[in-house]
Design a protein around this motif. Sequence first.
Motif, PDB file in Angstrom:
ATOM      1  N   ILE A   1     -18.161  -7.157   0.061  1.00  0.00           N
ATOM      2  CA  ILE A   1     -17.752  -8.171   1.032  1.00  0.00           C
ATOM      3  C   ILE A   1     -16.357  -7.820   1.556  1.00  0.00           C
ATOM      4  O   ILE A   1     -15.537  -7.256   0.849  1.00  0.00           O
ATOM      5  CB  ILE A   1     -17.825  -9.615   0.469  1.00  0.00           C
ATOM      6  CG1 ILE A   1     -16.900  -9.806  -0.743  1.00  0.00           C
ATOM      7  CG2 ILE A   1     -19.244  -9.991   0.101  1.00  0.00           C
ATOM      8  CD1 ILE A   1     -16.790 -11.266  -1.188  1.00  0.00           C
ATOM      9  N   GLY A   2     -16.157  -8.149   2.823  1.00  0.00           N
ATOM     10  CA  GLY A   2     -14.871  -7.794   3.452  1.00  0.00           C
ATOM     11  C   GLY A   2     -14.648  -8.686   4.647  1.00  0.00           C
ATOM     12  O   GLY A   2     -15.398  -9.637   4.867  1.00  0.00           O
ATOM     13  N   GLY A   3     -13.745  -8.360   5.467  1.00  0.00           N
ATOM     14  CA  GLY A   3     -12.952  -7.162   5.419  1.00  0.00           C
ATOM     15  C   GLY A   3     -11.647  -7.401   6.161  1.00  0.00           C
ATOM     16  O   GLY A   3     -11.368  -8.484   6.659  1.00  0.00           O
ATOM     17  N   THR A   4     -10.921  -6.319   6.283  1.00  0.00           N
ATOM     18  CA  THR A   4      -9.660  -6.364   7.041  1.00  0.00           C
ATOM     19  C   THR A   4      -9.563  -5.110   7.906  1.00  0.00           C
ATOM     20  O   THR A   4     -10.232  -4.105   7.626  1.00  0.00           O
ATOM     21  CB  THR A   4      -8.443  -6.404   6.107  1.00  0.00           C
ATOM     22  OG1 THR A   4      -8.432  -5.218   5.296  1.00  0.00           O
ATOM     23  CG2 THR A   4      -8.473  -7.625   5.195  1.00  0.00           C
ATOM     24  N   MET A   5      -8.736  -5.159   8.922  1.00  0.00           N
ATOM     25  CA  MET A   5      -8.535  -4.005   9.812  1.00  0.00           C
ATOM     26  C   MET A   5      -7.032  -3.856  10.042  1.00  0.00           C
ATOM     27  O   MET A   5      -6.501  -4.332  11.044  1.00  0.00           O
ATOM     28  CB  MET A   5      -9.251  -4.222  11.141  1.00  0.00           C
ATOM     29  CG  MET A   5     -10.761  -4.247  11.000  1.00  0.00           C
ATOM     30  SD  MET A   5     -11.611  -3.941  12.547  1.00  0.00           S
ATOM     31  CE  MET A   5     -11.272  -5.431  13.425  1.00  0.00           C
ATOM     32  N   GLY A   6      -6.346  -3.259   9.081  1.00  0.00           N
ATOM     33  CA  GLY A   6      -4.887  -3.140   9.159  1.00  0.00           C
ATOM     34  C   GLY A   6      -4.468  -1.845   9.841  1.00  0.00           C
ATOM     35  O   GLY A   6      -4.385  -0.789   9.216  1.00  0.00           O
ATOM     36  N   VAL A   7      -4.190  -1.954  11.142  1.00  0.00           N
ATOM     37  CA  VAL A   7      -3.799  -0.766  11.912  1.00  0.00           C
ATOM     38  C   VAL A   7      -2.433  -0.276  11.427  1.00  0.00           C
ATOM     39  O   VAL A   7      -1.485  -1.064  11.332  1.00  0.00           O
ATOM     40  CB  VAL A   7      -3.769  -1.096  13.417  1.00  0.00           C
ATOM     41  CG1 VAL A   7      -3.188   0.060  14.217  1.00  0.00           C
ATOM     42  CG2 VAL A   7      -5.164  -1.436  13.904  1.00  0.00           C
ATOM     43  N   ASP A   8      -2.353   1.007  11.063  1.00  0.00           N
ATOM     44  CA  ASP A   8      -1.104   1.615  10.568  1.00  0.00           C
ATOM     45  C   ASP A   8      -0.583   0.932   9.320  1.00  0.00           C
ATOM     46  O   ASP A   8       0.617   0.957   9.053  1.00  0.00           O
ATOM     47  CB  ASP A   8      -0.020   1.606  11.657  1.00  0.00           C
ATOM     48  CG  ASP A   8      -0.097   2.868  12.508  1.00  0.00           C
ATOM     49  OD1 ASP A   8      -0.387   3.943  11.950  1.00  0.00           O
ATOM     50  OD2 ASP A   8       0.107   2.763  13.731  1.00  0.00           O
ATOM     51  N   ASP A   9      -1.474   0.333   8.566  1.00  0.00           N
ATOM     52  CA  ASP A   9      -1.087  -0.316   7.298  1.00  0.00           C
ATOM     53  C   ASP A   9      -1.350   0.705   6.182  1.00  0.00           C
ATOM     54  O   ASP A   9      -2.491   1.001   5.851  1.00  0.00           O
ATOM     55  CB  ASP A   9      -1.936  -1.578   7.110  1.00  0.00           C
ATOM     56  CG  ASP A   9      -1.543  -2.357   5.852  1.00  0.00           C
ATOM     57  OD1 ASP A   9      -0.805  -1.798   5.011  1.00  0.00           O
ATOM     58  OD2 ASP A   9      -1.985  -3.515   5.718  1.00  0.00           O
ATOM     59  N   TRP A  10      -0.273   1.229   5.585  1.00  0.00           N
ATOM     60  CA  TRP A  10      -0.388   2.318   4.605  1.00  0.00           C
ATOM     61  C   TRP A  10      -0.358   1.807   3.168  1.00  0.00           C
ATOM     62  O   TRP A  10      -0.261   2.621   2.236  1.00  0.00           O
ATOM     63  CB  TRP A  10       0.760   3.320   4.791  1.00  0.00           C
ATOM     64  CG  TRP A  10       0.679   4.128   6.054  1.00  0.00           C
ATOM     65  CD1 TRP A  10       1.205   3.812   7.266  1.00  0.00           C
ATOM     66  CD2 TRP A  10       0.040   5.410   6.220  1.00  0.00           C
ATOM     67  NE1 TRP A  10       0.936   4.804   8.182  1.00  0.00           N
ATOM     68  CE2 TRP A  10       0.229   5.799   7.569  1.00  0.00           C
ATOM     69  CE3 TRP A  10      -0.675   6.262   5.365  1.00  0.00           C
ATOM     70  CZ2 TRP A  10      -0.269   7.005   8.080  1.00  0.00           C
ATOM     71  CZ3 TRP A  10      -1.164   7.456   5.883  1.00  0.00           C
ATOM     72  CH2 TRP A  10      -0.959   7.807   7.216  1.00  0.00           C
ATOM     73  N   TYR A  11      -0.418   0.484   2.951  1.00  0.00           N
ATOM     74  CA  TYR A  11      -0.311  -0.005   1.565  1.00  0.00           C
ATOM     75  C   TYR A  11      -1.593   0.357   0.801  1.00  0.00           C
ATOM     76  O   TYR A  11      -2.689  -0.094   1.169  1.00  0.00           O
ATOM     77  CB  TYR A  11      -0.059  -1.516   1.548  1.00  0.00           C
ATOM     78  CG  TYR A  11       0.290  -1.992   0.165  1.00  0.00           C
ATOM     79  CD1 TYR A  11       1.435  -1.526  -0.478  1.00  0.00           C
ATOM     80  CD2 TYR A  11      -0.542  -2.865  -0.535  1.00  0.00           C
ATOM     81  CE1 TYR A  11       1.751  -1.929  -1.768  1.00  0.00           C
ATOM     82  CE2 TYR A  11      -0.230  -3.272  -1.818  1.00  0.00           C
ATOM     83  CZ  TYR A  11       0.916  -2.800  -2.433  1.00  0.00           C
ATOM     84  OH  TYR A  11       1.215  -3.188  -3.709  1.00  0.00           O
ATOM     85  N   PRO A  12      -1.484   1.142  -0.285  1.00  0.00           N
ATOM     86  CA  PRO A  12      -2.698   1.720  -0.892  1.00  0.00           C
ATOM     87  C   PRO A  12      -3.359   0.859  -1.976  1.00  0.00           C
ATOM     88  O   PRO A  12      -4.310   1.320  -2.608  1.00  0.00           O
ATOM     89  CB  PRO A  12      -2.171   3.021  -1.503  1.00  0.00           C
ATOM     90  CG  PRO A  12      -0.757   2.716  -1.882  1.00  0.00           C
ATOM     91  CD  PRO A  12      -0.256   1.675  -0.908  1.00  0.00           C
ATOM     92  N   LEU A  13      -2.863  -0.371  -2.201  1.00  0.00           N
ATOM     93  CA  LEU A  13      -3.449  -1.212  -3.253  1.00  0.00           C
ATOM     94  C   LEU A  13      -3.988  -2.510  -2.656  1.00  0.00           C
ATOM     95  O   LEU A  13      -3.485  -2.968  -1.622  1.00  0.00           O
ATOM     96  CB  LEU A  13      -2.375  -1.568  -4.294  1.00  0.00           C
ATOM     97  CG  LEU A  13      -1.716  -0.391  -5.019  1.00  0.00           C
ATOM     98  CD1 LEU A  13      -0.607  -0.892  -5.930  1.00  0.00           C
ATOM     99  CD2 LEU A  13      -2.755   0.394  -5.816  1.00  0.00           C
ATOM    100  N   PRO A  14      -4.983  -3.143  -3.322  1.00  0.00           N
ATOM    101  CA  PRO A  14      -5.491  -4.409  -2.793  1.00  0.00           C
ATOM    102  C   PRO A  14      -4.444  -5.512  -2.929  1.00  0.00           C
ATOM    103  O   PRO A  14      -3.701  -5.529  -3.908  1.00  0.00           O
ATOM    104  CB  PRO A  14      -6.712  -4.700  -3.673  1.00  0.00           C
ATOM    105  CG  PRO A  14      -6.520  -3.906  -4.916  1.00  0.00           C
ATOM    106  CD  PRO A  14      -5.705  -2.701  -4.542  1.00  0.00           C
ATOM    107  N   ARG A  15      -4.403  -6.401  -1.941  1.00  0.00           N
ATOM    108  CA  ARG A  15      -3.490  -7.547  -2.022  1.00  0.00           C
ATOM    109  C   ARG A  15      -4.296  -8.761  -2.502  1.00  0.00           C
ATOM    110  O   ARG A  15      -5.302  -9.132  -1.854  1.00  0.00           O
ATOM    111  CB  ARG A  15      -2.880  -7.829  -0.645  1.00  0.00           C
ATOM    112  CG  ARG A  15      -2.039  -6.657  -0.117  1.00  0.00           C
ATOM    113  CD  ARG A  15      -1.363  -7.018   1.208  1.00  0.00           C
ATOM    114  NE  ARG A  15      -0.523  -5.925   1.686  1.00  0.00           N
ATOM    115  CZ  ARG A  15      -0.797  -5.172   2.761  1.00  0.00           C
ATOM    116  NH1 ARG A  15      -1.889  -5.381   3.466  1.00  0.00           N
ATOM    117  NH2 ARG A  15       0.026  -4.207   3.107  1.00  0.00           N
TER     118      ARG A  15
END
Length: 375
Positions: free
Chosen positions: A256-270
């Motif tokens: 299940i999702g989701g998100t679309m973080g443009v240029d979002d480099w955070y590599p862990l789930p929030r």
Amino acid sequence: MASNANPDFKEVVVIGAGVIGLTAALKIQEKGGYHVTILAHHLPGDPKDAYYASCWAGAHHVTVAGTDPRQKRLDLETFETMWKLSEPDADTEGLFMRLPQTEYYRHKRSSPDALELMPGFRDLEPEELVPGTQSGLTYNTVNTDVPKFLDWLYFRFLFKGGQVIRTTVQHISQVLEGGAGAFDRMKRPRVPDGIVVCAGLGARFLGGVEDKDVYPMRGQVLLIRAPWVKNCLSMSGGPGRVWTYVIPRRSGDVIIGGTMGVDDWYPLPRPETSRDIIERVLEVTQEIAPPGIRDKRKPTVEDVMPLILEEGCGFRPSRKGGIRLESEVTEAKSGKKVVVVYNYGHSGYGYLSCFGSASMALELLEEKLVRLNNK
Ligand SMILES: Cc1cc2nc3c(=O)[nH]c(=O)nc-3n(C[C@H](O)[C@H](O)[C@H](O)COP(=O)(O)OP(=O)(O)OC[C@H]3O[C@@H](n4cnc5c(N)ncnc54)[C@H](O)[C@@H]3O)c2cc1C
């Protein structure tokens, strides 16, 4: 019988072992006349990593080609291949799940659209829409069980004589000068005939390619255990472009999702995003909650939390201008001409366009090789 036994075979090096590199490598290998080696930093079965997009996908087949003829071709060829592989009683049936897909939009949908070409397509009647949506459609499609499918591609390639070297290529010139041999001391360095770059987000950093149009579109997802879920759906559009989806797999796991973080480099789930995803999904469908709860009352986020197997996020390898499927001829130090094919930038549609992209990569490779050999 390993294909590398034949000295007449052309040497091709594929950079990348995501779904794009694996399908391209297999397609070239299965054409015959090629000895193919994959060079990759990440391989199927590795611990999950945001930089390895292929391990995070749902993966549903919902084309976003719209009216783009090239993307339509890539997506439809891939659908036809997957439909065949998922035929009842086919050896590969277990890698897929055939089911109806329902798309809800917060806006009026535009037509024509490539989705209209899918089997069983029809617009939803107004009474079938969910609150907050203005249009919708449904059709028959196929979901991919991602970890199994990657393993299948990988082992099929190996069993047919393909070679894989785990390495990080710093600059394409390394491959141009020594081929796969530049990365394995047991091999003789040899200028290859072709190089196929399927490095996903890595195309932004790979020396000699460094495509700054490539950027991450971060997607956070939850893997839940809910074998009762049989409906695949998404809700998208509207001013906030919030995208919510449910993708069941044959195994009984559901993404299940989701998100679309443009240029979002955070590599862990929030954690706050995971909660938001469940809340959003419950607004569209309550099917993700256990049936025993749904029968008695309206399910809550807390009812779904215990079903979570994994929270994670991956960087979709997006690219301004869309997928790069191009080729060029480059001269190695020795003077030998080498065909370089680019096949990256598949954003959120790499599974649904993988086989079509692989066919086009093979076409581009052979077109240039034929011209070189005719000289
Ligand atoms: C949350 C999420 C959900 C998604 N859902 C769907 C979906 O439902 N349907 C769909 O079609 N798609 C979906 N996608 C998109 C899909 O996952 C990607 O389009 C696809 O995985 C891209 O594959 P790739 O092979 O290009 O890249 P990757 O899988 O990232 O692979 C890149 C490969 O290149 C290697 N590499 C890179 N640089 C180098 C280097 N310098 N040297 C050596 N190796 C290198 C890496 O190690 C890796 O092996 C989703 C993605 C995410 C994140």
